[in-house]
Design a protein around this motif. Structure first.
Motif, PDB file in Angstrom:
ATOM      1  N   GLU A 136       0.859  -1.188   0.000  1.00 34.69           N
ATOM      2  CA  GLU A 136       0.000   0.000   0.000  1.00 34.69           C
ATOM      3  C   GLU A 136       0.892   1.233   0.000  1.00 34.69           C
ATOM      4  OE1 GLU A 136      -3.109   0.229   2.874  1.00 34.69           O
ATOM      5  OE2 GLU A 136      -3.626  -1.914   2.701  1.00 34.69           O
ATOM      6  N   GLY A 137       0.537   2.213  -0.816  1.00 34.34           N
ATOM      7  CA  GLY A 137       1.314   3.439  -0.920  1.00 34.34           C
ATOM      8  C   GLY A 137       1.863   3.600  -2.327  1.00 34.34           C
ATOM      9  N   PRO A 138       2.907   4.390  -2.489  1.00 37.71           N
ATOM     10  CA  PRO A 138       3.630   5.102  -1.439  1.00 37.71           C
ATOM     11  C   PRO A 138       2.900   6.365  -0.986  1.00 37.71           C
ATOM     12  CG  PRO A 138       4.596   5.609  -3.568  1.00 37.71           C
ATOM     13  CD  PRO A 138       3.513   4.593  -3.817  1.00 37.71           C
TER      14      PRO A 138
ATOM     15  N   LYS B 246      13.235  15.871   7.099  1.00 40.96           N
ATOM     16  CA  LYS B 246      12.034  15.513   7.841  1.00 40.96           C
ATOM     17  C   LYS B 246      11.016  14.754   6.985  1.00 40.96           C
ATOM     18  CE  LYS B 246      12.476  19.725  10.656  1.00 40.96           C
ATOM     19  NZ  LYS B 246      11.806  20.979  11.059  1.00 40.96           N
ATOM     20  N   LEU B 247      11.384  14.498   5.710  1.00 43.76           N
ATOM     21  CA  LEU B 247      10.456  13.867   4.782  1.00 43.76           C
ATOM     22  C   LEU B 247      10.787  12.391   4.610  1.00 43.76           C
ATOM     23  CD1 LEU B 247       8.121  14.245   2.725  1.00 43.76           C
ATOM     24  CD2 LEU B 247       9.890  14.645   0.983  1.00 43.76           C
ATOM     25  N   GLU B 248       9.753  11.558   4.657  1.00 44.33           N
ATOM     26  CA  GLU B 248       9.892  10.121   4.421  1.00 44.33           C
ATOM     27  C   GLU B 248       8.891   9.690   3.356  1.00 44.33           C
ATOM     28  OE1 GLU B 248      10.906   8.152   8.674  1.00 44.33           O
ATOM     29  OE2 GLU B 248       9.010   9.259   8.557  1.00 44.33           O
ATOM     30  N   VAL B 249       9.259   8.674   2.604  1.00 46.21           N
ATOM     31  CA  VAL B 249       8.335   7.985   1.701  1.00 46.21           C
ATOM     32  C   VAL B 249       8.034   6.640   2.339  1.00 46.21           C
ATOM     33  CG1 VAL B 249       7.947   7.071  -0.599  1.00 46.21           C
ATOM     34  CG2 VAL B 249       9.320   9.144  -0.309  1.00 46.21           C
ATOM     35  N   ILE B 250       6.773   6.364   2.615  1.00 45.94           N
ATOM     36  CA  ILE B 250       6.428   5.146   3.353  1.00 45.94           C
ATOM     37  C   ILE B 250       5.590   4.211   2.492  1.00 45.94           C
ATOM     38  CG2 ILE B 250       6.568   6.334   5.578  1.00 45.94           C
ATOM     39  CD1 ILE B 250       3.533   6.316   5.693  1.00 45.94           C
ATOM     40  N   VAL B 251       5.817   2.925   2.725  1.00 46.31           N
ATOM     41  CA  VAL B 251       5.081   1.860   2.033  1.00 46.31           C
ATOM     42  C   VAL B 251       4.682   0.831   3.076  1.00 46.31           C
ATOM     43  CG1 VAL B 251       5.161   0.056   0.273  1.00 46.31           C
ATOM     44  CG2 VAL B 251       6.375   2.215  -0.101  1.00 46.31           C
ATOM     45  N   LYS B 252       3.429   0.406   3.054  1.00 41.48           N
ATOM     46  CA  LYS B 252       2.989  -0.687   3.917  1.00 41.48           C
ATOM     47  C   LYS B 252       3.226  -1.998   3.184  1.00 41.48           C
ATOM     48  CE  LYS B 252      -0.995  -2.721   6.255  1.00 41.48           C
ATOM     49  NZ  LYS B 252      -2.460  -2.661   6.495  1.00 41.48           N
ATOM     50  N   VAL B 253       3.927  -2.930   3.848  1.00 45.48           N
ATOM     51  CA  VAL B 253       4.291  -4.218   3.252  1.00 45.48           C
ATOM     52  C   VAL B 253       3.600  -5.317   4.061  1.00 45.48           C
ATOM     53  CG1 VAL B 253       6.175  -5.746   2.594  1.00 45.48           C
ATOM     54  CG2 VAL B 253       6.515  -3.259   2.559  1.00 45.48           C
TER      55      VAL B 253
END
Length: 367
Positions: A81-83, A203-210
């Motif tokens: 899910e994401g990014p 302070k920025l992140e790219v997130i993905v739910k695995v």
């Protein structure tokens, strides 16, 4: 078995090139641009390679790639899910295309939303084109906080503090490089190139739910992974899902005075569809009711790198995140409408593509 959050934070500039040719003699005067945030393709490649290495696979040790992680054309048991972007610990989302804004001479922003107008005849036939309900404005190049997105979906007031603009999140940097001979490790004449890279905020992140694999398959703690082109690296922190759900809440789906339920469906992540022209006209397949109008940005393309064949993947058309369709439906379909919130549509849904959120809209006289 539960999902894990992979949070990518740049250690240097990053480069995710678009479809501009990047071979010698093909670029002309137009250098390749970088896309940010990246599509899911380079992220899933980094994730799967890392997971496979933890299971003992490497590209040259002869062991087969773990079937649980798929193959060049599928994800196996994985579900992504994401990014999404996360800035200072808060998730950010692409605004639905119905939201427009205007900045006055003092720099203060005001916002309005598009709603279907009166019927007109155009190259699409007789349609209801979106019109601005009260004020004027232009499409926004910005990101919404969860509270801001919930305000848009609920047809409530959007405030300036709900928006984060790209210059707060990253900067563009022009880079000049030169080809190097791998055997002699010397630069080669007449092989200069220029490209644009992205330097994200710390302070920025790219997130993905695995999800879809045992918890023990996930690396623990923090690690560094190559991400994108030009040999750049990102710091990756893997953790459990937040106790506080960052996903925007769905507004109450109400029936208007004329007995009709009016709702919107917006893409939270880009969507890939087998017949995009039909989706543009009629909305994603499976949405109940009648599509009366739509507003969306320019369609894009998605490629990626084929590690098995060591070549770029073919570019495929995608509809951008923020694409919004306006629907009307009878009240008895309310339960089906509510089930759409957070669901996925189109192709490559296991990659997280085509995730939808549901909102409401009102006719101009009601607005």
């Amino acid at each position: 078995m539960m999902g894990k959050i992979w949070a990518f934070r740049a250690l240097d500039t990053l480069f995710f090139r678009d479809g501009t040719p990047f071979n010698e003699g093909e670029t002309g005067s137009v250098p390749p641009a970088t896309l940010f945030p990246p599509s899911i393709m380079p992220l899933q490649g980094a994730i799967r390679t890392c997971l496979a290495r933890k299971q003992g696979w490497t590209p040259d040790n002869g062991k087969p790639f773990p079937p649980e992680l798929g193959d060049p054309d599928s994800l196996g048991q994985l579900k992504l899910e994401g990014p999404y972007l996360r800035f200072e610990g808060k998730c950010l989302f692409v605004p639905p295309s119905q939201l427009v804004g205007k900045q006055d001479s003092q720099g203060k922003w005001s916002f309005a939303r598009l709603v279907p107008g009166n019927e007109v005849e155009c190259d699409l036939g007789k349609v209801l084109l979106p019109e601005i309900s009260r004020k004027d404005g232009k499409p926004l190049s910005a990101w919404l906080t969860r509270e801001g997105l919930e305000a848009v979906l609920a047809h409530q007031e959007v405030r300036e503090e709900h928006l984060i603009f790209p210059d707060q999140l990253w900067k563009e940097e022009q880079k000049i490089g030169i080809r190097r001979n791998r055997q002699t490790r010397q630069a080669e004449d007449k092989h200069l190139y220029t490209l644009t890279q992205i330097r994200p905020s710390r302070k920025l992140e790219v997130i993905v739910k695995v999800d879809g694999i045992p918890d023990s398959w996930h690396p623990s703690g923090m690690l560094g992974l190559p991400l994108g082109g030009e040999g750049r690296f990102a710091r990756v922190e893997i953790g459990d899902e937040c106790r506080e759900n960052p996903f925007p809440a769905m507004p109450e789906i109400v029936t208007a005075k004329d007995g009709i339920v009016r709702f919107t469906v917006s893409l939270l992540t880009p969507g890939q569809y087998e017949n995009p022209q039909d989706v543009i006209r009629n909305g994603p397949l499976g949405v109940p009711g009648r599509c009366v109008s739509a507003c969306m940005g320019k369609a894009g393309t998605m490629g990626g790198w084929d590690l098995k064949h060591n070549c770029p993947r073919p570019l495929t058309p995608i509809l951008p995140a923020g694409s919004t369709w306006f629907f009307e439906a009878p009240p008895e379909l309310r339960e089906e409408i509510e089930h759409l919130h957070g669901s996925f549509s189109g192709m490559k849904t296991e990659y997280g593509m085509g995730q939808m959120v549901v909102g409401i809209w009102k006719k101009q006289e009601e607005s």
